[in-house]
Design an enzyme around this catalytic site. Structure first.
Site, mmCIF file in Angstrom:
data_model
loop_
_atom_site.group_PDB
_atom_site.id
_atom_site.type_symbol
_atom_site.label_atom_id
_atom_site.label_comp_id
_atom_site.label_asym_id
_atom_site.label_seq_id
_atom_site.Cartn_x
_atom_site.Cartn_y
_atom_site.Cartn_z
ATOM 1 N N ASP A 326 15.605 -28.055 14.599
ATOM 2 C CA ASP A 326 14.711 -28.632 15.585
ATOM 3 C C ASP A 326 15.504 -28.795 16.883
ATOM 4 O O ASP A 326 16.713 -29.002 16.857
ATOM 5 C CB ASP A 326 14.218 -30.000 15.076
ATOM 6 C CG ASP A 326 13.192 -30.612 15.999
ATOM 7 O OD1 ASP A 326 12.289 -29.881 16.419
ATOM 8 O OD2 ASP A 326 13.297 -31.812 16.290
ATOM 9 N N ASP A 613 14.388 -34.224 12.692
ATOM 10 C CA ASP A 613 14.371 -35.681 12.673
ATOM 11 C C ASP A 613 12.972 -36.277 12.663
ATOM 12 O O ASP A 613 12.793 -37.443 12.353
ATOM 13 C CB ASP A 613 15.157 -36.236 13.868
ATOM 14 C CG ASP A 613 14.640 -35.722 15.205
ATOM 15 O OD1 ASP A 613 13.675 -34.926 15.200
ATOM 16 O OD2 ASP A 613 15.191 -36.099 16.249
ATOM 17 N N ASP A 617 8.909 -32.400 11.047
ATOM 18 C CA ASP A 617 9.906 -31.567 10.369
ATOM 19 C C ASP A 617 9.857 -31.708 8.852
ATOM 20 O O ASP A 617 10.430 -30.888 8.133
ATOM 21 C CB ASP A 617 11.320 -31.941 10.843
ATOM 22 C CG ASP A 617 11.516 -31.693 12.321
ATOM 23 O OD1 ASP A 617 11.052 -30.652 12.796
ATOM 24 O OD2 ASP A 617 12.123 -32.533 12.996
#
Length: 888
Positions: A326, A613, A617
């Site tokens: 990410d 995080d 996700d």
């Protein structure tokens, strides 16, 4: 697709009057129909079911069968030892699994406890669990969104959706928008508000269109709730190994019975011999030793800021060849930062570190206006408010223009709040002589309402040439994915109203800001690429921003290596899988897209790690071969769905964890091959004696002692061997590669044959001392005991010495360093002491049918035991010479 419908259509479909809301009776009926607005989780497995699940393994089956046979023949000590090993393995597995699945519980905690709704014409505060489709929800700054809403009214409403979309900046909402494209990403659905996101600015009203598991968060919960029990490469290897060893043990026992039948041996002796070979064939301590080595590796990793939740994940890291990361908070700092500012003919970069800088006069006016025209706060490195405004106030701190001092000196006496149509905000502040208007916003809108420009301290007319100059700089910054804000001012003598503020302004300049990359990440990505690992960025942010960050970090080199979520939707699953290796950046993606991407990489045979995080996700963390969550910025949902948590949120830690994972796998391989070599040596010794009708050189209890006591300590010591310095210079291991690839099988066979031969040689020597041969008949029991004691000692000590040679497949002991693994040296010394004790202490010697040896016999035993080590070192030296010769 509520975002594709107008307000009127939504209200009509849900049969609600927005002025009065639902009636109490209707709300009750809908609550019964749709259920409470809370996320559901699957029932937890009981400890008993978890325990029995650990026993479903071929190696365990054979061990249990061996335990039953040992009970039948009266060898109760053997049975207890085997059962203790099985129990230990099961308990470790239960302990690990029972700590794991926390994702759904965390999701449930994220739902807002209280919500303002309109019912029966009145605004009431109710529990969010009581909300039903059709409820009219009142939204204001600071409140969490309790369910998925189609917005009906918005007034400068901004909602922070980073946990769901990955974007750093709050999303502006507009109830008037209608998105006809059915593939509009969540981050672009400006007329929707989603469960568990946070309103940061403005106010609004919305109608509930989905609750509980029907919401976007609920869909994530369902993905997390699915049973995805993919085995790691190590688990697959050990399962294959267990099955192979199990079948070998059964085959050997059957062969013994056939041979013994033709040799017309005693039935009880056949049982004893068969159990001896079964025990010799199976490394009883293997499951426990692998678990211990993994646990020690986990402990070591935790000291390096990587907490592993599931033991096999350590090894999986070592075979990762794709890191899907990410962007927000993982590769970047998760905070908007001004990195450039521009006053006429003066473009400057903001220093990344330090404070107390002195700005030029025009720069001072620019920064001062930005700080005064903001509502954010920033003290001691922490800010509150809109991330964009926090970045501006932080800029002031760098140049000794703190918000606190400026607002105290130039008190605000009026303002015109930000409006998404104007894209401007203005404040009126008191100055020494009169008042000053400060206006910030989109640079093109600033230029439209400006008449003058500040150039080198002088106010000059704003010509078309000057306008073009500002716009050119803004375009250059925008091409580098910077978010642009312009600022202007005007001085007035008297107090004026909001309508008079944004007229005839003087342009000062503009700033460019971005969520900057973490400073240390670039080097980590370069290290990963050298190790044959491909880093990939997956983000909810815009394509240009994502590619700019990816280029800076070395993840991507061109825009062609990027693709958006909308473009993914246009591709068939097979086509995405076919083209997946062409992309390094995935922008504007939803949770479903992330899962598709991970699965597409896996379909190409890759071992995929996913870092992240946010809530968005979690599904991809769950589906990846190993999910890595951020410990500081990570949500509880991400942590619950992950296999590993980084306590420092540092991408560099992932690279260190991969290096550690590779070394741990290599260490486990050393331990397993060492144990197999030892057990093969035992099989060779026992089977050869059966085949040639010799006396059996080792009894089951003696073999168990060596397997569970003598072998265990060196095997564990090999498991904590210092890492190979060259491990990150090699490509990731092929996930389809056999556990015995690269000459490993040959090493195991060579070691086993050497150990087996010296054991038989020692047995022969022990008998020959008293004038007997291997083929002699009616050998006295004391002579047989002496011969078996020699075989027992040589077998154990040769294995202890041989562990030194197992530390590296090609490097010699001298190259590695004899004392570089002090645990192994200690294990060998303890092993010697244990062998001395079991042959010298009468109660132990009697229990294991052994006797005390003379100093001469011990000396000969050590000489015999050194042979496998010496021969193996010669073989390695020959291999190095041949390799060097081929390179020359």
């Amino acid at each position: 697709m509520w975002f594709a419908k107008s307000r009127e259509e939504v209200l009509q479909e849900l049969n609600v009057n927005p002025a009065t809301g639902l009636s109490a009776e209707e709300a009750k009926a809908r609550l019964e129909k749709h259920g409470a607005n809370k996320l559901k989780g699957k029932p937890k497995k009981s400890l008993i079911s978890l325990f029995f699940a650990q026993l479903q393994d071929m190696l365990i089956y054979v061990l249990l069968a061996a335990a039953v046979i040992t009970v039948l023949i009266g060898e109760y000590v053997d049975a207890i030892i085997i059962l203790l090993v099985v129990l230990l393995n099961a308990v470790i597995g239960v302990f690990q699994e029972s700590k794991a699945e926390k994702a759904i519980e965390a999701l449930q905690k994220m739902t807002a406890p209280k919500t303002l709704v309109r019912r029966d014409g009145e605004v009431r505060e109710i529990s969010s669990e009581e909300i039903v489709p059709g409820d009219i929800v009142i939204v204001d700054a600071g409140r969490y969104i309790p369910a998925d809403l189609r917005l009906l009214v918005t007034a400068n409403l901004q909602i922070e959706e980073s946990a769901l979309t990955g974007e750093s900046v709050p999303t502006e909402k507009n109830a008037d928008d209608v998105h006809e494209d059915s593939h509009t990403p969540i981050g672009d659905q400006s007329n929707m508000a989603f469960m568990s996101t946070l309103a940061t600015y403005g106010r609004g009203e919305g109608i509930v269109v989905a609750t509980a598991m029907e919401t976007e968060i609920g869909k994530i919960a369902q993905v997390l709730d699915e049973d995805i029990e993919e085995m790691t490469p190590l688990q697959k290897r050990l399962e294959e190994l267990g099955k192979t060893l199990g079948f070998i043990a059964i085959g050997i026992c059957a062969l013994i019975f056939i041979i013994a039948f033709f040799q017309k041996r005693d039935l009880f002796e056949i049982f004893l011999t068969a159990i001896s070979l079964a025990v010799a064939a199976i490394p009883e301590g293997l499951p426990a030793i692998v678990a211990i080595v993994l646990a020690l590796g986990v402990t070591r990793m935790s000291k390096s800021n990587a907490i592993v939740k599931k033991l096999p994940a350590v090894e999986t890291l070592g075979s990762v060849n794709i890191i899907c990361s990410d962007k927000t908070g993982t590769l970047t700092q998760n905070k908007m930062t001004v990195i450039k500012f521009y006053t006429m003919n003066n473009l400057k970069s903001v220093p990344t570190e330090g404070t107390g800088f002195t700005p030029e006069p025009d720069e001072r006016e620019l920064i001062k206006s930005f700080v005064l025209c903001s509502d954010a706060t920033y003290e001691n490195g922490e800010g509150t408010g809109d991330p964009t405004e926090v970045a501006l106030v932080a800029l002031g701190e760098k140049y000794n223009l703190s918000r606190k001092k400026l607002h105290a000196t130039y008190q605000r006496v009026g303002e015109k709040p930000f409006d998404s149509d104007r894209k401007l905000m203005s404040t009126l502040n008191q100055v020494e002589k009169g008042y000053r208007v400060h206006t910030k916003g989109a640079i093109d809108n600033i230029l439209k309402i400006s008449k003058y420009a500040l150039v080198n301290g002088a106010v000059v007319p704003l010509t078309e040439e000057l306008k073009a100059n500002y716009l050119r700089i803004a375009e250059e910054m925008s091409d580098n994915a910077l978010r642009i804000l312009g600022v202007a001012y005007k001085d007035v003598d008297n107090l004026i109203g909001p309508d008079e503020m944004e007229q005839d302004l003087t342009v000062i300049g503009l700033v460019g800001m971005i969520d900057p990359p973490r400073l240390e990440v670039k080097d980590s990505i370069a290290t990963a690429k050298r190790a044959g690992i491909t880093p990939v960025m997956i983000t909810g942010d815009h394509k240009n921003t994502a590619v700019a960050i990816a280029k800076e970090l070395g993840i991507a080199s061109s825009m062609e290596q990027s693709i958006t979520g909308a473009e993914i939707d246009e591709l068939a699953e097979e086509e995405l899988t076919k083209r997946i290796n062409n992309y390094r950046v995935f922008a504007r993606v939803s949770p479903e897209h992330k899962v598709k991407i991970v699965k597409a990489y896996q379909a190409q045979g890759n071992i995929v790690s996913m870092t992240g995080d946010g809530v968005n996700d979690a599904p991809s963390l769950k589906n990846a071969d190993i999910g890595v969550a951020m410990g500081i910025t990570g949500t509880d949902v991400a942590k619950g769905a992950s296999d590993m948590i980084l306590t420092d949120d540092n991408f560099t830690t992932i690279v260190h964890a991969i290096e550690e994972g590779r070394n741990i796998y290599n260490n486990i391989k050393k331990s397993v091959v060492f144990l197999l070599s030892c057990n093969l040596g035992e099989v060779v010794a026992v089977f050869a004696s059966v085949l040639f009708f010799w006396p059996v050189p080792l009894l089951p209890t003696q073999i168990l002692w060596i397997n569970l006591i003598t072998d265990t300590l060196p095997a564990i010591a090999l498991g904590v061997d210092p890492g190979d310095k060259d491990v990150m210079k090699k490509k990731p291991r092929n996930p389809k590669e056999s556990f015995f690839a690269g000459g490993t099988a040959w090493r195991a066979v060579l070691g086993g044959m050497l150990i087996g031969v010296v054991t038989l040689a020692a047995f022969y020597y022990g008998l020959q001392e008293f004038g007997y041969q291997l083929g002699s008949k009616d050998i006295p029991e004391d002579v047989l005991t002496h011969g078996r004691t020699m075989a027992f000692v040589v077998l154990a000590v040769s294995q202890l010495f041989y562990s030194l040679s197992m530390r590296h497949s090609t490097k010699s002991i001298a190259q590695i360093g004899l004392f570089s693994n002090k645990y192994l040296v200690g294990a060998i010394i303890i092993g010697f002491i244990l062998q001395l004790a079991v042959t010298s202490l009468p109660f132990l010697a009697n229990a294991f049918s052994l006797q005390m040896l003379s100093a001469r016999d011990w000396g000969l035993a050590v000489m015999f035991a050194l042979l496998p080590l010496v021969i193996n070192e010669i073989v390695k030296s020959t291999g190095r010479s041949q390799e060097k010769g081929s390179q020359n």
